[in-house]
Design an enzyme around this catalytic site. Structure first.
Site, short mmCIF file in Angstrom:
data_model
loop_
_atom_site.label_atom_id
_atom_site.label_comp_id
_atom_site.label_asym_id
_atom_site.label_seq_id
_atom_site.Cartn_x
_atom_site.Cartn_y
_atom_site.Cartn_z
N GLU B 50 23.90 21.20 -2.73
CA GLU B 50 23.84 20.17 -1.69
C GLU B 50 25.13 19.35 -1.60
OE1 GLU B 50 21.45 20.79 -3.90
OE2 GLU B 50 19.54 21.03 -2.85
N PHE B 112 6.18 14.60 -7.85
CA PHE B 112 7.11 15.69 -8.09
C PHE B 112 8.25 15.62 -7.07
CE2 PHE B 112 8.42 20.16 -7.30
CZ PHE B 112 9.09 20.34 -8.50
N GLN B 113 9.47 15.65 -7.55
CA GLN B 113 10.67 15.59 -6.72
C GLN B 113 10.74 14.34 -5.86
OE1 GLN B 113 11.22 19.50 -4.88
NE2 GLN B 113 12.34 20.08 -6.73
N LYS B 162 7.18 14.26 4.06
CA LYS B 162 6.73 15.58 4.50
C LYS B 162 5.56 15.49 5.49
CE LYS B 162 5.56 20.14 2.77
NZ LYS B 162 5.32 21.00 1.60
N MET B 477 47.09 15.87 -12.84
CA MET B 477 47.27 14.44 -12.59
C MET B 477 46.90 13.62 -13.82
SD MET B 477 48.52 12.40 -10.51
CE MET B 477 48.52 12.64 -8.74
C1 LIG Z 1 34.75 14.40 -9.57
C2 LIG Z 1 35.98 13.88 -10.21
N1 LIG Z 1 36.07 13.80 -11.56
C3 LIG Z 1 37.21 13.35 -12.14
C4 LIG Z 1 38.27 12.95 -11.39
C5 LIG Z 1 39.53 12.41 -12.06
N2 LIG Z 1 40.68 13.30 -11.78
C6 LIG Z 1 41.57 13.02 -10.81
S1 LIG Z 1 42.75 14.19 -10.68
C7 LIG Z 1 42.07 15.11 -11.93
C8 LIG Z 1 42.67 16.39 -12.35
C9 LIG Z 1 42.63 17.42 -11.30
O1 LIG Z 1 43.10 18.62 -11.85
P1 LIG Z 1 43.38 19.88 -10.93
O2 LIG Z 1 42.27 20.06 -9.98
O3 LIG Z 1 43.69 21.03 -11.81
O4 LIG Z 1 44.62 19.44 -10.07
P2 LIG Z 1 46.14 19.13 -10.52
O5 LIG Z 1 46.23 17.67 -10.76
O6 LIG Z 1 46.44 19.93 -11.73
O7 LIG Z 1 46.93 19.54 -9.33
C10 LIG Z 1 40.95 14.46 -12.45
C11 LIG Z 1 40.14 14.97 -13.56
C12 LIG Z 1 38.12 13.02 -9.98
N3 LIG Z 1 39.09 12.62 -9.15
N4 LIG Z 1 36.99 13.51 -9.43
#
Ligand SMILES: Cc1ncc(C[n+]2csc(CCOP(=O)(O)OP(=O)(O)O)c2C)c(N)n1
Lengths: 165, 576
Positions: B50, B112-113, B162, B477
């Site tokens: 979803e 439920f749900q 529902k 990042m």
């Molecule tokens: C759902 C979620 N969890 C954690 C983060 C924190 N976060 C921001 S950038 C990142 C790393 C992303 O890594 P990747 O997708 O490999 O991209 P890169 O930075 O290596 O280009 C994280 C964990 C986020 N933005 N969203």
């Protein structure tokens, strides 16, 4: 930081209250008191919120409230002449004759009312500004307080000033 | 005409002109799914999670400007949508999410749900409804679309028990709705606009700063007319890219944490700032106490609560950005002669000095693949005309920096919430809307794994998205922040045990290609873009150590940018 009284007309819908309460907690705004009940128009509720904050915070509060889809109209009553009233119910224990006399004197001074009396307790009702209600409580503090219930403030503008649709 | 509640829901969608809904069935939604089965006006796209449905609907909405629609079942169906709803909320994306609820008589029984859908979603929707009467479905659906798409747009949840979908009622879809409690202000106040025009004309060091609101209100033409007629330096937030074509000579690129040197310096130094549909987010302003210390700010926004929220504003103008810009242009055009061209030319000299620093230059390599190079190649091969979605991280910033957008609604990313997992399902939604256009999803090895299952949806509906996985084997990042601010303690940011993405794509029935040499990038991209009817997953092994520059660290101001290390501090660098 100033104390503000904000009056809100909102749709009398399930959940409208939690939208307002949720807004205050989510954004970290202060709520001193909040009262709500339907108005003469049953499709509308009126809420009085007492809050405090810097001017910038208050501006955000009114804008954020206005943004809620259920809010029809609002006014910061503190921007004009206004009246604020609270209702308080107090239950005190009063067993000795002396105690009873003391309480009676206070009730007279503050124009309170007895709404329930038993052999050992009085239940009192008082309306007035927050300051008056506070003062009454303070004066009563000698007596043995059993229970205190306060309504929170209701506000209305003075004179012709009205918050209406 | 008497219809069941379920049929009414679907008829409302048809009468609202909805082409696609993104959904996933379950117990409480089965009457509605049965109604879907009885018609073929509204097409249902079966996602695999979803969250994917919400991002797909969101991507569709961002690319088309039309509201995205989601249908899910109660309980876990709803909780899985929360991330996507919050993502749309933060970026003001119009979306209607229909959630089934347990039967009315069970509400409150921990059935439920059962979850309190209205309660769970309240903080991240523009509004939500729980329908308690079959006779209210049509009106509520109309309200939901009206609220979602007007004013400052946003997601609206409609929760329907529902039993309500089984009862019947007379169907009538209102053509128009009027709500006393919701009346967005569209036109700007002409006196306020006049004050804004005065300020703009007197400016010696002006800047125009635009955001997502300019796109949401379709203000592109009015904006470009303004920019071209005043010829003031202009910049955009991450969300506003494309509203002013990147090639416009007045455009300085993106501002903010990873914005260009010239954009941020011009923001810092300006004397008059015109903000159009931008909300002074912390990633844009940097440290507020150091934000544009000398600027008088004119802010146009449809949401009064966005005005003056973070930064004091001299001239607030509440209204739809497009409408207000039309009004503003009308007042401004006859007075253009009042602009002090001499001082504006001097200002441009300063700005051009900053520009000459070329803050987006990076060290090219012929041994390792530089991620910036991949984005530049994609730009070249697609003539800058692709729809580009992204996830969140370094790749997102590189996409924003190096894919220079000429048109709006082409850059589709989660700016406000920063939701990893957004890119692929969003691309799916965009591709559905524009089946003949090229849709690229620029992602990272961590992000792509968050909604990977939608590869299956792409196969089912033949959606030939091009996935560019900039695989640096890190949460890049996070790694970058750990390198800068945590003394290179790389705590849990290495992506161990990565899958073989090529095989993975293949097992989903797609084409997977691994690219590990700079020399192969162009060929692989061309090959992928050439396969018009296939989803191609490019697993591109990029430099593990690359960082996003320039950068404003947390707590710093616009004038305190970090540039690429080999070039030293700004002070030491030669301005050409
Ligand atoms: C759902 C979620 N969890 C954690 C983060 C924190 N976060 C921001 S950038 C990142 C790393 C992303 O890594 P990747 O997708 O490999 O991209 P890169 O930075 O290596 O280009 C994280 C964990 C986020 N933005 N969203």
């Amino acid at each position: 930081m100033m104390r503000r009284i904000i009056s809100v007309l909102l749709e009398n819908e399930a959940g409208a209250l939690s939208r307002v309460a949720g807004l205050f907690s989510a954004r970290g705004y202060n709520i001193e008191s909040l009262t709500v009940a339907p108005t003469d128009d049953p499709s509308l509720s009126r809420m009085t919120i007492v809050t405090s904050g810097t001017d910038a915070v208050i501006e955000q509060i009114t804008k954020q409230l206005n943004k809620l889809v259920d809010v029809v109209k609002l006014r910061d009553l503190t921007e004009g002449k206004h009246l604020g009233r609270e209702l308080m119910l107090v239950k005190v224990s009063a067993s000795s004759a002396d105690q009873k006399d003391d309480i009676k004197r206070l009730v007279d001074i503050f124009r309170g009312r007895y709404i329930d009396v038993t052999e050992s307790t009085f239940t009192l009702e008082l309306t007035g500004s927050t300051e008056k209600v506070d003062a009454f409580l303070e004066a009563l503090s000698q007596a043995e307080m059993i229970e205190v219930v306060r309504s929170g403030m209701l506000g209305i503008g003075r004179g012709k000033n009205a918050l209406k649709l | 005409m008497n219809l069941t509640g379920a049929d009414i829901v679907v008829r409302c969608l048809k009468d609202e002109g909805i082409e696609y809904i993104f959904g996933y069935p379950g117990g409480a939604a089965l009457h509605i799914y049965d109604a879907m089965y009885r018609q073929d006006d509204v097409k249902h796209i079966l996602v695999r999670h979803e969250q994917g449905a919400t991002h797909a609907a969101d991507g569709y909405a961002r690319a088309t400007g039309k509201p995205g629609v989601v249908l899910v079942t109660s309980g876990p169906g709803v909780t899985n949508t929360v991330t996507g709803i919050a993502t749309a909320f933060m970026d003001s994306i119009p979306m209607v999410v229909i959630t089934a609820q347990v039967p009315s008589h069970l509400i409150g029984d921990d059935a439920f749900q059962e979850v309190d859908t209205v309660g769970i979603t309240r903080p991240c929707v523009k509004h939500n409804f729980l329908i308690k009467d079959v006779n209210k479905i049509a009106e509520t659906m109309k309200k939901a679309f009206y609220i979602a798409a007007t004013g400052r747009p946003g997601p609206v949840v409609v929760d329907i028990p529902k039993d309500i979908t089984a009862q019947s009622a007379e169907y009538h879809y209102p053509a128009k709705i009027d709500m006393r409690s919701y009346q967005p202000k569209i036109k700007g106040h002409n006196k306020q606009i006049a004050r804004g025009v005065d300020l703009l004309l007197q400016a010696k060091k002006p800047i125009i700063y635009t955001g997502g609101g300019a796109i949401l209100s379709s203000a592109e033409d009015a904006l470009v007319q303004l920019v071209d007629s005043v010829e003031y330096p202009s910049t955009s937030t991450l969300m506003g890219l494309g509203a002013i074509p990147a090639s416009n000579p007045n455009f300085l690129g993106m501002l903010g944490m990873h914005g260009t040197y010239e954009a941020n310096m011009a923001m810092y130094d300006c004397d008059v700032m015109l903000a159009v549909g931008a909300r002074f987010d912390d990633r844009v302003t940097g440290e507020l106490s150091k934000f544009s210390p000398n600027a008088k700010i004119i802010q146009i926004d449809i949401d009064p609560s966005s005005i003056g929220k973070n930064v004091p504003v001299e001239v607030p103008i509440v209204g739809d950005c497009n409408e207000v810009l039309l009004q503003l242009n009308a007042q401004l055009q006859p007075r253009l002669g009042e602009i002090g061209r001499g001082s504006i030319d001097q200002w441009w000299d300063v700005v051009n000095q900053w520009k000459s620093l070329d803050s987006l230059a990076y060290n090219a390599s012929d041994t390792v693949i530089k991620p910036q190079f991949v984005v530049q190649k994609l730009l070249e091969i697609t003539n800058g005309d692709a729809y580009v979605t992204s996830d969140v991280g370094q790749h997102q910033m590189w996409a924003a920096q190096y894919y220079t957008f000429e048109k709006s609604r082409r850059w589709i990313n989660s700016g406000g919430l920063g939701t990893m997992g957004f890119g692929l399902p969003a691309a799916l939604g965009v591709q559905l809307a524009y089946p003949d256009d090229l849709v690229a999803c620029i992602t990272g090895d961590a992000s792509i794994q968050m909604c990977l299952q939608e590869l299956s949806t792409c196969l089912q509906y033949n959606l030939p998205v091009k996935v560019l996985n900039l695989n640096n084997q890190y949460m890049g990042m996070v790694r970058q922040w750990q390198e800068f601010f945590y003394d290179r303690r790389y705590s849990h940011s290495y992506m161990d045990a990565l899958p073989d993405f090529v095989k993975l794509a293949e097992s989903y029935g797609h084409i997977g290609i691994r690219v590990d040499k700079p020399g192969d990038v162009e060929g692989a991209l061309k090959e992928a873009c050439g396969m018009k009817n296939r989803l191609v997953f490019l697993d591109i092994l990029t430099d593990h150590t690359e960082n996003v520059y320039p950068m404003i660290a947390a707590g710093k101001g616009h004038s305190e940018m970090h540039l690429k290390p080999s070039d030293g501090d700004v002070q030491e660098r030669e301005l050409a």
